[in-house]
Design a protein around this motif. Structure first.
Motif, PDB file in Angstrom:
ATOM      1  N   CYS A 168      35.609  71.519  41.152  1.00  0.00           N
ATOM      2  CA  CYS A 168      36.736  71.194  40.273  1.00  0.00           C
ATOM      3  C   CYS A 168      36.815  69.694  40.046  1.00  0.00           C
ATOM      4  O   CYS A 168      36.591  68.915  40.972  1.00  0.00           O
ATOM      5  CB  CYS A 168      38.029  71.699  40.931  1.00  0.00           C
ATOM      6  SG  CYS A 168      39.460  71.434  39.895  1.00  0.00           S
ATOM      7  N   LYS A 170      39.623  68.368  38.534  1.00  0.00           N
ATOM      8  CA  LYS A 170      41.000  68.095  38.145  1.00  0.00           C
ATOM      9  C   LYS A 170      41.711  67.133  39.100  1.00  0.00           C
ATOM     10  O   LYS A 170      42.626  66.435  38.697  1.00  0.00           O
ATOM     11  CB  LYS A 170      41.802  69.406  38.065  1.00  0.00           C
ATOM     12  CG  LYS A 170      41.401  70.303  36.909  1.00  0.00           C
ATOM     13  CD  LYS A 170      41.949  69.750  35.597  1.00  0.00           C
ATOM     14  CE  LYS A 170      41.712  70.693  34.445  1.00  0.00           C
ATOM     15  NZ  LYS A 170      40.289  70.890  34.116  1.00  0.00           N
ATOM     16  N   CYS A 172      44.061  67.499  41.476  1.00  0.00           N
ATOM     17  CA  CYS A 172      45.486  67.620  41.766  1.00  0.00           C
ATOM     18  C   CYS A 172      45.698  66.893  43.097  1.00  0.00           C
ATOM     19  O   CYS A 172      44.862  67.010  43.999  1.00  0.00           O
ATOM     20  CB  CYS A 172      45.890  69.088  41.894  1.00  0.00           C
ATOM     21  SG  CYS A 172      45.571  70.019  40.386  1.00  0.00           S
ATOM     22  N   PHE A 174      47.389  67.243  45.682  1.00  0.00           N
ATOM     23  CA  PHE A 174      47.582  67.970  46.943  1.00  0.00           C
ATOM     24  C   PHE A 174      46.311  68.653  47.432  1.00  0.00           C
ATOM     25  O   PHE A 174      46.270  69.187  48.529  1.00  0.00           O
ATOM     26  CB  PHE A 174      48.688  69.048  46.785  1.00  0.00           C
ATOM     27  CG  PHE A 174      48.468  69.962  45.605  1.00  0.00           C
ATOM     28  CD1 PHE A 174      47.605  71.040  45.705  1.00  0.00           C
ATOM     29  CD2 PHE A 174      49.112  69.730  44.397  1.00  0.00           C
ATOM     30  CE1 PHE A 174      47.380  71.874  44.617  1.00  0.00           C
ATOM     31  CE2 PHE A 174      48.893  70.560  43.302  1.00  0.00           C
ATOM     32  CZ  PHE A 174      48.022  71.634  43.417  1.00  0.00           C
ATOM     33  N   CYS A 175      45.265  68.691  46.606  1.00  0.00           N
ATOM     34  CA  CYS A 175      44.202  69.692  46.778  1.00  0.00           C
ATOM     35  C   CYS A 175      42.886  69.118  47.302  1.00  0.00           C
ATOM     36  O   CYS A 175      42.421  68.072  46.838  1.00  0.00           O
ATOM     37  CB  CYS A 175      43.969  70.381  45.431  1.00  0.00           C
ATOM     38  SG  CYS A 175      42.800  71.740  45.541  1.00  0.00           S
ATOM     39  N   VAL A 177      39.973  70.849  47.139  1.00  0.00           N
ATOM     40  CA  VAL A 177      38.818  71.502  46.512  1.00  0.00           C
ATOM     41  C   VAL A 177      37.821  70.513  45.879  1.00  0.00           C
ATOM     42  O   VAL A 177      36.617  70.628  46.099  1.00  0.00           O
ATOM     43  CB  VAL A 177      39.269  72.586  45.505  1.00  0.00           C
ATOM     44  CG1 VAL A 177      38.134  73.028  44.600  1.00  0.00           C
ATOM     45  CG2 VAL A 177      39.826  73.786  46.258  1.00  0.00           C
ATOM     46  N   PRO A 178      38.299  69.508  45.114  1.00  0.00           N
ATOM     47  CA  PRO A 178      37.311  68.600  44.519  1.00  0.00           C
ATOM     48  C   PRO A 178      36.463  67.864  45.564  1.00  0.00           C
ATOM     49  O   PRO A 178      35.342  67.452  45.276  1.00  0.00           O
ATOM     50  CB  PRO A 178      38.176  67.605  43.737  1.00  0.00           C
ATOM     51  CG  PRO A 178      39.431  68.367  43.439  1.00  0.00           C
ATOM     52  CD  PRO A 178      39.660  69.210  44.664  1.00  0.00           C
ATOM     53  N   HIS A 251      43.236  76.981  35.131  1.00  0.00           N
ATOM     54  CA  HIS A 251      44.139  75.832  35.021  1.00  0.00           C
ATOM     55  C   HIS A 251      44.785  75.886  33.637  1.00  0.00           C
ATOM     56  O   HIS A 251      44.091  76.119  32.639  1.00  0.00           O
ATOM     57  CB  HIS A 251      43.351  74.533  35.181  1.00  0.00           C
ATOM     58  CG  HIS A 251      44.232  73.331  35.342  1.00  0.00           C
ATOM     59  ND1 HIS A 251      44.933  72.789  34.291  1.00  0.00           N
ATOM     60  CD2 HIS A 251      44.553  72.601  36.434  1.00  0.00           C
ATOM     61  CE1 HIS A 251      45.641  71.757  34.732  1.00  0.00           C
ATOM     62  NE2 HIS A 251      45.426  71.620  36.031  1.00  0.00           N
TER      63      HIS A 251
END
Ligand code: 5AD
Ligand code: SF4
Length: 463
Positions: A168, A170, A172, A174-175, A177-178, A251
């Motif tokens: 990802c 994006k 964000c 809080f995340c 994943v990237p 998304h």
């Protein structure tokens, strides 16, 4: 690597998202030619793989405590002169890397999500020492991961996942994943088509396309151009045997015109969409770096409902993000009713080391817990209303397996609810219209419909 003399037992424990479930299956498929047969219990396994998740809570701590239990199994094995190999895979492996080897002597292999195709080689090397492989190699792991046999595919049921993109871009705030899954990569159309054809040929009828940010899909098409997810769905809907299509997780920013058109044009695309919003407050959405406002989100929902009036929505919310005021929280509460979600996941914000929000001023656990309870009450109310609206409706059900009572089958509604119906066993693997007679709490009950009217007003009355 040479083939082992006798079959060995493989135990894979999957945590977290559907991507992990899919990856766990592909790992098992890749190890099958080496003689590994899956077992349901870790007790007698020769190879234990923990496919971990890092998205929330003390994920790494959970893995370390599970590894404590596995140490016992390894010791038991050693007493019987049986070597038990332990691998940690998934996002905790990616995030922790060497740290796992240092803290947990029981672990032989640490393997990141992009390296699963190298498992046979890692296993061979693990005979000589402990290994960490958490690179992001440039080659496509899916080119190397073995496909399951036809029988193994069918044994897994009539619905299957297919990964179409990973990672990802994006960010964000809080995340993780990237960071754990890396930047966004899409698989080429031809490879996805081939995989779906193989699944359909084995009797799979429902395909869920998965990806961390699935609607950012931009894989190379046969024409050499980047295809959108909408275009890919159109192509897959043409394949014989594909009765149902889903995709997750999306998304809101990537809900483009071609995807909205797919909801209008493709009967196979189920009228159910998981579209995470995270918050109903513009201030918090901006702090989350979501790159959409509440109004943008509602506009997208509106466009989708115009394309497919019976579309029902699911979502994800985070409560107690740093800086969330009571008013911000109420904006999320209000959005639950305004959209009229069929279902929703809600989470307390969980600090993820290395993400921007971890450095922001945090709210107390008490505030988060109290808001989560209020949000969940609103979600439950909407879910109950949605289920109640199912009474008397005629919906498509894909029959999956025998039910609990004789003569009964269990199928799934477009909205992912199990549906219990008296129906002949030949209908397993088929899509039929069912009239819902009794919307229970966890399952719907229905009967095979004689006529087949399409009911379009189900989700449109939300809120
Ligand atoms: N804290 C709480 N929830 C989170 N999610 C992702 N990261 C976090 C976090 N740090 C939730 C989001 C996402 C879902 C998969 O998990 O709602 O959509
Ligand atoms: Fe994480 Fe989803 Fe945001 Fe990507 S779009 S950073 S996966 S929450």
């Amino acid at each position: 690597m040479s083939k082992p003399q006798k079959p060995q037992k493989l135990y894979v424990k999957s945590y977290g998202c559907q991507m992990n479930v899919y990856d766990s299956r592909r790992m098992a498929d890749t190890l099958a030619p080496l003689g590994f047969v899956e077992t349901r219990s870790a007790d007698d396994a020769d190879l234990v793989i923990l496919n971990t998740c890092h998205i929330r809570e003390k994920a790494a701590e959970k893995v370390y405590s599970e590894l404590g239990r596995i140490r016992q199994l390894k010791e038991n094995g050693a007493r019987e002169h049986r070597r038990v190999v332990v691998a940690v895979a998934g996002c905790v492996a990616q995030a922790e890397g060497e740290e796992i080897i240092r803290r947990a002597p029981v672990v032989d292999i640490v393997v990141g999500p992009q390296s699963y195709h190298r498992l046979p080689d890692l296993l061979a090397r693990a005979a000589h020492g402990r290994i960490v492989d958490t690179e992001f190699p440039l080659d496509d792991k899916f080119d190397h991961l073995a496909a399951p046999t036809r029988a193994a595919t069918r044994a897994r049921g009539v619905a299957a996942f297919v990964t179409v993109q990973e990672g990802c871009d994006k960010f964000c705030t809080f995340c993780v994943v990237p960071y754990t899954r890396g930047s966004e990569v899409s698989r080429p159309v031809a490879k996805i088509v081939a995989e779906v054809e193989r699944l359909a040929d084995a009797g799979v009828r429902e395909i869920t396309l998965i990806g961390q940010n699935v609607n950012a899909y931009h894989g190379e098409g046969p024409d050499g151009r980047a295809w959108t997810l909408g275009r890919l769905l159109h192509r897959l809907a043409e394949l014989p045997g594909v009765a149902r299509l889903r995709y997750t997780t999306s998304h809101p920013r990537d809900m483009d015109a071609s995807l909205i058109a797919a909801h209008r044009d493709l009967p196979a695309l189920v009228p159910h969409l998981h579209l995470p919003v995270q918050s109903g407050s513009d201030r918090i959405l901006a702090a989350m770096n979501r790159r959409h406002t509440r109004a943008d989100y509602l506009k997208t929902i509106d466009a989708l409902r115009r394309a497919r009036p019976d579309l029902a929505f699911a979502t994800d919310f985070i409560v107690g993000f740093p800086g969330e005021s009571e008013d911000d929280f109420r904006a999320s509460l209000g959005l639950v009713d305004e959209v009229g979600y069929a279902s929703a996941f809600s989470f307390k914000y969980s600090m993820r080391p290395g993400t921007p929000a971890a450095d922001m001023e945090q709210l107390s656990e008490d505030v988060k817990a109290e808001r989560l309870a209020r949000l969940q009450a609103a979600i439950n109310r909407n879910e109950a209303a949605f289920i109640a609206r199912c009474r008397g409706l005629t919906i498509d059900v894909l029959f999956e397996k025998p039910g609990r009572l004789p003569g009964q089958l269990i199928g799934r509604s477009p909205y992912l609810q199990p549906v219990q119906v008296i129906a002949p066993a030949e209908l397993i693997g088929h899509l039929r219209q069912v009239t819902i007679t009794d919307p229970g709490t966890h399952s719907l009950y229905g009967e095979l419909a004689r006529e087949t009217p399409r009911v379009a007003e189900l989700a449109a009355t939300g809120g």
